[in-house]
Design a protein around this motif. Structure first.
Motif, mmCIF file in Angstrom:
data_model
loop_
_atom_site.group_PDB
_atom_site.id
_atom_site.type_symbol
_atom_site.label_atom_id
_atom_site.label_comp_id
_atom_site.label_asym_id
_atom_site.label_seq_id
_atom_site.Cartn_x
_atom_site.Cartn_y
_atom_site.Cartn_z
ATOM 1 N N PRO A 1 -0.147 2.960 -3.651
ATOM 2 C CA PRO A 1 -1.473 3.368 -2.810
ATOM 3 C C PRO A 1 -1.129 2.789 -1.125
ATOM 4 O O PRO A 1 -0.367 1.992 -1.044
ATOM 5 C CB PRO A 1 -2.331 2.153 -3.608
ATOM 6 N N GLY A 2 -1.882 3.522 -0.408
ATOM 7 C CA GLY A 2 -1.798 3.065 1.060
ATOM 8 C C GLY A 2 -0.473 3.479 1.781
ATOM 9 O O GLY A 2 -0.421 3.069 2.989
ATOM 10 N N LEU A 3 0.345 4.095 1.001
ATOM 11 C CA LEU A 3 1.494 4.544 1.686
ATOM 12 C C LEU A 3 1.242 5.607 2.797
ATOM 13 O O LEU A 3 1.892 5.411 3.883
ATOM 14 C CB LEU A 3 2.292 5.088 0.654
ATOM 15 N N ILE A 4 0.247 6.531 2.481
ATOM 16 C CA ILE A 4 -0.065 7.512 3.646
ATOM 17 C C ILE A 4 -1.438 7.220 4.087
ATOM 18 O O ILE A 4 -2.320 7.123 3.421
ATOM 19 C CB ILE A 4 -0.089 8.851 2.941
ATOM 20 N N THR A 5 -1.482 6.967 5.543
ATOM 21 C CA THR A 5 -2.761 6.526 6.146
ATOM 22 C C THR A 5 -3.236 7.980 6.662
ATOM 23 O O THR A 5 -2.383 9.017 6.760
ATOM 24 C CB THR A 5 -2.514 5.748 7.268
ATOM 25 N N ASN A 6 -4.490 8.171 6.945
ATOM 26 C CA ASN A 6 -5.118 9.284 7.357
ATOM 27 C C ASN A 6 -4.309 9.626 8.622
ATOM 28 O O ASN A 6 -4.101 10.918 9.043
ATOM 29 C CB ASN A 6 -6.499 9.059 7.916
ATOM 30 N N SER A 7 -3.924 8.943 9.531
ATOM 31 C CA SER A 7 -3.112 9.148 10.725
ATOM 32 C C SER A 7 -1.787 9.713 10.480
ATOM 33 O O SER A 7 -1.225 10.386 11.574
ATOM 34 C CB SER A 7 -3.026 8.103 11.878
ATOM 35 N N THR A 8 -1.067 9.501 9.327
ATOM 36 C CA THR A 8 0.221 9.944 8.791
ATOM 37 C C THR A 8 0.232 11.264 8.042
ATOM 38 O O THR A 8 1.042 11.589 7.671
ATOM 39 C CB THR A 8 1.100 8.908 8.339
ATOM 40 N N ALA B 1 1.449 9.971 -7.382
ATOM 41 C CA ALA B 1 2.254 9.315 -6.242
ATOM 42 C C ALA B 1 1.370 8.452 -5.601
ATOM 43 O O ALA B 1 1.794 7.311 -5.165
ATOM 44 C CB ALA B 1 2.700 10.291 -5.544
ATOM 45 N N ARG B 2 0.059 9.051 -5.122
ATOM 46 C CA ARG B 2 -0.867 7.981 -4.689
ATOM 47 C C ARG B 2 -1.371 6.823 -5.578
ATOM 48 O O ARG B 2 -1.341 5.387 -4.928
ATOM 49 C CB ARG B 2 -2.198 8.618 -4.696
ATOM 50 N N ARG B 3 -1.137 6.690 -6.902
ATOM 51 C CA ARG B 3 -1.231 5.578 -7.515
ATOM 52 C C ARG B 3 -0.029 4.492 -7.505
ATOM 53 O O ARG B 3 -0.074 3.349 -7.728
ATOM 54 C CB ARG B 3 -1.685 6.181 -9.216
ATOM 55 N N ARG B 4 1.035 5.401 -7.565
ATOM 56 C CA ARG B 4 2.228 4.652 -7.530
ATOM 57 C C ARG B 4 2.501 3.949 -6.129
ATOM 58 O O ARG B 4 3.200 2.844 -6.079
ATOM 59 C CB ARG B 4 3.639 5.568 -7.820
#
Length: 106
Positions: A87-94, A82-85
Protein backbone atom coordinates in the motif's frame (compact mmCIF):
# COMPACT_ATOMS: atom_id res chain seq x y z
CA UNK A 1 12.81 -26.09 -10.34
CA UNK A 2 16.28 -24.59 -9.98
CA UNK A 3 15.32 -22.09 -7.28
CA UNK A 4 13.86 -24.87 -5.13
CA UNK A 5 17.06 -26.89 -5.50
CA UNK A 6 19.21 -23.89 -4.58
CA UNK A 7 17.09 -23.09 -1.50
CA UNK A 8 17.14 -26.76 -0.47
CA UNK A 9 20.93 -26.85 -0.75
CA UNK A 10 21.27 -23.56 1.15
CA UNK A 11 18.99 -24.89 3.88
CA UNK A 12 21.04 -28.07 4.13
CA UNK A 13 24.27 -26.09 4.47
CA UNK A 14 22.83 -23.65 7.01
CA UNK A 15 21.36 -26.50 9.01
CA UNK A 16 24.75 -28.22 9.14
CA UNK A 17 26.43 -25.01 10.28
CA UNK A 18 24.00 -24.45 13.14
CA UNK A 19 23.72 -28.08 14.23
CA UNK A 20 25.93 -29.04 17.12
CA UNK A 21 26.95 -32.66 17.43
CA UNK A 22 25.40 -34.15 20.56
CA UNK A 23 27.73 -34.81 23.51
CA UNK A 24 26.11 -38.16 24.13
CA UNK A 25 24.07 -40.58 22.01
CA UNK A 26 20.54 -39.43 21.26
CA UNK A 27 17.50 -41.33 20.18
CA UNK A 28 16.91 -41.33 16.41
CA UNK A 29 13.36 -39.95 16.64
CA UNK A 30 14.52 -37.08 18.84
CA UNK A 31 17.38 -36.27 16.46
CA UNK A 32 15.05 -36.38 13.44
CA UNK A 33 12.62 -34.02 15.21
CA UNK A 34 15.44 -31.62 16.18
CA UNK A 35 16.76 -31.61 12.61
CA UNK A 36 13.28 -31.03 11.14
CA UNK A 37 12.66 -28.10 13.50
CA UNK A 38 16.06 -26.61 12.72
CA UNK A 39 15.34 -26.93 8.99
CA UNK A 40 11.97 -25.24 9.51
CA UNK A 41 13.65 -22.36 11.38
CA UNK A 42 16.18 -21.90 8.56
CA UNK A 43 13.46 -21.99 5.89
CA UNK A 44 11.48 -19.36 7.80
CA UNK A 45 14.55 -17.13 7.72
CA UNK A 46 14.94 -17.73 3.98
CA UNK A 47 11.27 -16.83 3.43
CA UNK A 48 11.69 -13.59 5.39
CA UNK A 49 14.81 -12.72 3.37
CA UNK A 50 12.98 -13.35 0.09
CA UNK A 51 10.06 -11.21 1.26
CA UNK A 52 12.48 -8.38 2.07
CA UNK A 53 14.10 -8.68 -1.37
CA UNK A 54 10.65 -8.68 -3.03
CA UNK A 55 9.80 -5.46 -1.19
CA UNK A 56 13.04 -3.84 -2.38
CA UNK A 57 12.38 -4.94 -5.97
CA UNK A 58 8.79 -3.64 -5.85
CA UNK A 59 10.00 -0.25 -4.61
CA UNK A 60 12.66 -0.15 -7.34
CA UNK A 61 10.06 -1.05 -9.99
CA UNK A 62 7.72 1.69 -8.75
CA UNK A 63 10.57 4.21 -8.66
CA UNK A 64 11.30 3.27 -12.27
CA UNK A 65 7.72 4.05 -13.30
CA UNK A 66 5.98 0.67 -12.99
CA UNK A 67 2.39 0.73 -11.80
CA UNK A 68 0.44 -1.75 -9.71
CA UNK A 69 -0.78 -3.69 -12.79
CA UNK A 70 2.81 -4.37 -13.93
CA UNK A 71 4.06 -5.13 -10.42
CA UNK A 72 1.11 -7.47 -9.86
CA UNK A 73 1.82 -9.34 -13.10
CA UNK A 74 5.49 -9.70 -12.12
CA UNK A 75 4.49 -11.52 -8.92
CA UNK A 76 1.50 -13.40 -10.37
CA UNK A 77 -1.16 -11.42 -8.58
CA UNK A 78 -3.78 -8.90 -9.52
CA UNK A 79 -3.35 -5.15 -9.43
CA UNK A 80 -5.51 -5.12 -6.30
CA UNK A 81 -3.34 -7.82 -4.72
CA UNK A 82 -0.21 -5.81 -5.40
CA UNK A 83 -1.85 -2.70 -3.96
CA UNK A 84 -2.79 -4.62 -0.80
CA UNK A 85 0.73 -6.09 -0.52
CA UNK A 86 2.47 -2.73 -1.02
CA UNK A 87 0.00 0.00 0.00
CA UNK A 88 1.17 3.49 -0.83
CA UNK A 89 3.92 2.20 -3.11
CA UNK A 90 2.51 4.06 -6.10
CA UNK A 91 1.44 7.64 -5.65
CA UNK A 92 -0.69 9.51 -8.15
CA UNK A 93 2.38 11.39 -9.36
CA UNK A 94 4.23 8.13 -10.14
CA UNK A 95 1.39 5.90 -11.33
CA UNK A 96 1.56 6.39 -15.09
CA UNK A 97 -0.27 3.17 -15.91
CA UNK A 98 -3.71 4.31 -14.70
CA UNK A 99 -3.67 7.87 -16.03
CA UNK A 100 -6.07 8.71 -18.76
CA UNK A 101 -5.42 11.45 -21.28
CA UNK A 102 -7.14 14.72 -20.57
CA UNK A 103 -9.37 15.92 -23.38
CA UNK A 104 -9.33 19.65 -23.91
CA UNK A 105 -11.99 21.55 -25.72
CA UNK A 106 -10.97 24.26 -28.18
Amino acid sequence: MLVTQVVDELTRLLTQETAHPPAEPVDTAGEARRHALLRLRVLTGVKEAVRHLEDQAAHAAAASGAGYPEIGRAVSMSRQGARRRWPGLITNSTDHSTRRPTHRSS
